[in-house]
Write a protein that holds these residues in place. Structure first.
Motif, short mmCIF file in Angstrom:
data_model
loop_
_atom_site.label_atom_id
_atom_site.label_comp_id
_atom_site.label_asym_id
_atom_site.label_seq_id
_atom_site.Cartn_x
_atom_site.Cartn_y
_atom_site.Cartn_z
N LEU A 111 0.85 -1.19 0.00
CA LEU A 111 0.00 0.00 0.00
C LEU A 111 0.88 1.24 0.00
CD1 LEU A 111 -2.52 -0.96 2.82
CD2 LEU A 111 -3.09 -0.68 0.41
N SER A 112 0.67 2.10 -0.97
CA SER A 112 1.34 3.40 -0.94
C SER A 112 0.62 4.28 0.09
CB SER A 112 1.27 4.06 -2.32
OG SER A 112 -0.08 4.39 -2.63
N ARG A 113 1.16 5.44 0.35
CA ARG A 113 0.53 6.36 1.30
C ARG A 113 -0.89 6.72 0.84
NH1 ARG A 113 2.72 8.56 5.47
NH2 ARG A 113 4.78 7.93 4.81
N ASP A 114 -1.04 7.01 -0.44
CA ASP A 114 -2.35 7.39 -0.97
C ASP A 114 -3.33 6.21 -0.89
OD1 ASP A 114 -4.10 9.30 -2.30
OD2 ASP A 114 -3.89 8.02 -4.08
N GLU A 115 -2.86 5.03 -1.23
CA GLU A 115 -3.73 3.85 -1.16
C GLU A 115 -4.15 3.57 0.28
OE1 GLU A 115 -1.90 1.32 -4.93
OE2 GLU A 115 -0.94 1.17 -2.96
N PHE A 116 -3.21 3.73 1.21
CA PHE A 116 -3.52 3.51 2.62
C PHE A 116 -4.56 4.52 3.10
CE2 PHE A 116 -2.47 4.07 7.22
CZ PHE A 116 -2.88 2.82 7.64
N ARG A 117 -4.40 5.79 2.71
CA ARG A 117 -5.39 6.82 3.10
C ARG A 117 -6.78 6.43 2.61
NH1 ARG A 117 -2.04 11.88 0.99
NH2 ARG A 117 -0.62 12.17 2.74
N LYS A 118 -6.87 5.99 1.35
CA LYS A 118 -8.17 5.61 0.78
C LYS A 118 -8.76 4.42 1.51
CE LYS A 118 -7.18 7.40 -3.81
NZ LYS A 118 -6.78 7.06 -5.18
N LEU A 119 -7.94 3.42 1.82
CA LEU A 119 -8.42 2.23 2.51
C LEU A 119 -8.95 2.59 3.89
CD1 LEU A 119 -6.75 -1.23 2.69
CD2 LEU A 119 -7.57 -0.13 4.74
N VAL A 120 -8.18 3.36 4.64
CA VAL A 120 -8.59 3.72 6.01
C VAL A 120 -9.88 4.53 5.97
CG1 VAL A 120 -7.96 5.07 8.06
CG2 VAL A 120 -6.29 3.55 7.01
N LYS A 121 -9.93 5.52 5.09
CA LYS A 121 -11.12 6.38 5.02
C LYS A 121 -12.36 5.60 4.60
CE LYS A 121 -12.74 10.78 3.20
NZ LYS A 121 -12.44 11.92 2.34
N SER A 122 -12.22 4.69 3.63
CA SER A 122 -13.37 3.95 3.11
C SER A 122 -13.76 2.75 3.95
CB SER A 122 -13.08 3.46 1.69
OG SER A 122 -12.88 4.53 0.83
N GLU A 123 -12.78 2.04 4.48
CA GLU A 123 -13.05 0.75 5.11
C GLU A 123 -12.93 0.75 6.64
OE1 GLU A 123 -14.15 -1.68 3.22
OE2 GLU A 123 -13.71 -0.66 1.32
N LEU A 124 -12.22 1.71 7.23
CA LEU A 124 -11.96 1.66 8.67
C LEU A 124 -12.33 2.94 9.40
CD1 LEU A 124 -8.44 -0.06 8.47
CD2 LEU A 124 -10.62 -1.12 9.12
N SER A 125 -13.23 3.72 8.81
CA SER A 125 -13.55 5.02 9.40
C SER A 125 -14.23 4.91 10.77
CB SER A 125 -14.41 5.86 8.45
OG SER A 125 -15.64 5.21 8.21
N ASN A 126 -14.89 3.79 11.04
CA ASN A 126 -15.52 3.61 12.35
C ASN A 126 -14.54 3.09 13.40
OD1 ASN A 126 -18.11 4.45 11.54
ND2 ASN A 126 -18.53 2.43 10.70
N PHE A 127 -13.38 2.66 12.96
CA PHE A 127 -12.37 2.11 13.87
C PHE A 127 -11.21 3.06 14.11
CE2 PHE A 127 -14.70 -1.64 12.93
CZ PHE A 127 -14.40 -2.59 13.89
N VAL A 128 -10.89 3.89 13.12
CA VAL A 128 -9.75 4.82 13.20
C VAL A 128 -10.29 6.22 13.42
CG1 VAL A 128 -7.77 5.79 11.99
CG2 VAL A 128 -8.31 3.37 11.73
N LYS A 129 -9.97 6.78 14.58
CA LYS A 129 -10.42 8.14 14.90
C LYS A 129 -9.78 9.12 13.91
CE LYS A 129 -10.71 11.41 18.67
NZ LYS A 129 -10.33 11.77 20.02
N ASP A 130 -10.60 10.04 13.41
CA ASP A 130 -10.16 11.05 12.44
C ASP A 130 -9.61 10.43 11.16
OD1 ASP A 130 -10.88 13.12 14.23
OD2 ASP A 130 -8.93 12.98 15.22
N ALA A 131 -10.26 9.36 10.68
CA ALA A 131 -9.80 8.65 9.49
C ALA A 131 -9.78 9.54 8.24
CB ALA A 131 -10.70 7.44 9.23
N GLY A 132 -10.54 10.63 8.25
CA GLY A 132 -10.55 11.53 7.11
C GLY A 132 -9.44 12.57 7.13
N ASP A 133 -8.67 12.62 8.20
CA ASP A 133 -7.59 13.60 8.34
C ASP A 133 -6.30 12.98 7.81
OD1 ASP A 133 -5.44 15.14 9.22
OD2 ASP A 133 -6.42 15.68 11.11
N PRO A 134 -5.78 13.49 6.67
CA PRO A 134 -4.57 12.91 6.08
C PRO A 134 -3.37 12.90 7.04
CG PRO A 134 -5.58 14.45 4.55
CD PRO A 134 -6.32 14.58 5.86
N GLY A 135 -3.26 13.90 7.89
CA GLY A 135 -2.15 13.95 8.84
C GLY A 135 -2.21 12.81 9.85
N VAL A 136 -3.41 12.52 10.33
CA VAL A 136 -3.61 11.42 11.28
C VAL A 136 -3.28 10.09 10.61
CG1 VAL A 136 -5.36 10.15 12.59
CG2 VAL A 136 -5.28 12.64 12.71
#
Length: 88
Positions: free
Chosen positions: A26-51
């Motif tokens: 997973l590249s950084r961009d791919e990881f951001r997309k995965l977290v935001k789309s698939e893990l937003s209920n598990f990762v706090k602030d999943a939409g924040d690229p810095g987090v």
């Protein structure tokens, strides 16, 4: 049931990792997309690229700027422990 859960994790990883041509990492961009789309209920602030970038850096043990499945698996373990109330 557990086997199918592992299958889903593998297929999702490969789907996101393969968006740039290589399904091995997973590249950084791919990881951001995965977290935001698939893990937003598990990762706090999943939409924040810095987090998400900070989270990726903590998982990227060999510091190559990408996550292997084994490095990504650490996140799944951490999230499962937290969700299940287990200490890490």
């Amino acid at each position: 049931m557990m086997e199918s859960a592992i299958g889903v994790l593998l297929s999702q990883f490969k789907m996101y990792a393969g968006s740039d041509g290589s399904s091995d990492t997973l590249s950084r961009d791919e990881f951001r997309k995965l977290v935001k789309s698939e893990l937003s209920n598990f990762v706090k602030d999943a939409g924040d690229p810095g987090v998400v970038d900070q989270l990726m850096s903590s998982l990227d043990k060999n510091n190559d700027g990408e996550l292997s499945f084994l490095e990504f698996w650490q996140l799944i373990g951490q999230l499962a422990c937290k969700r299940g109330g287990y200490s890490q």
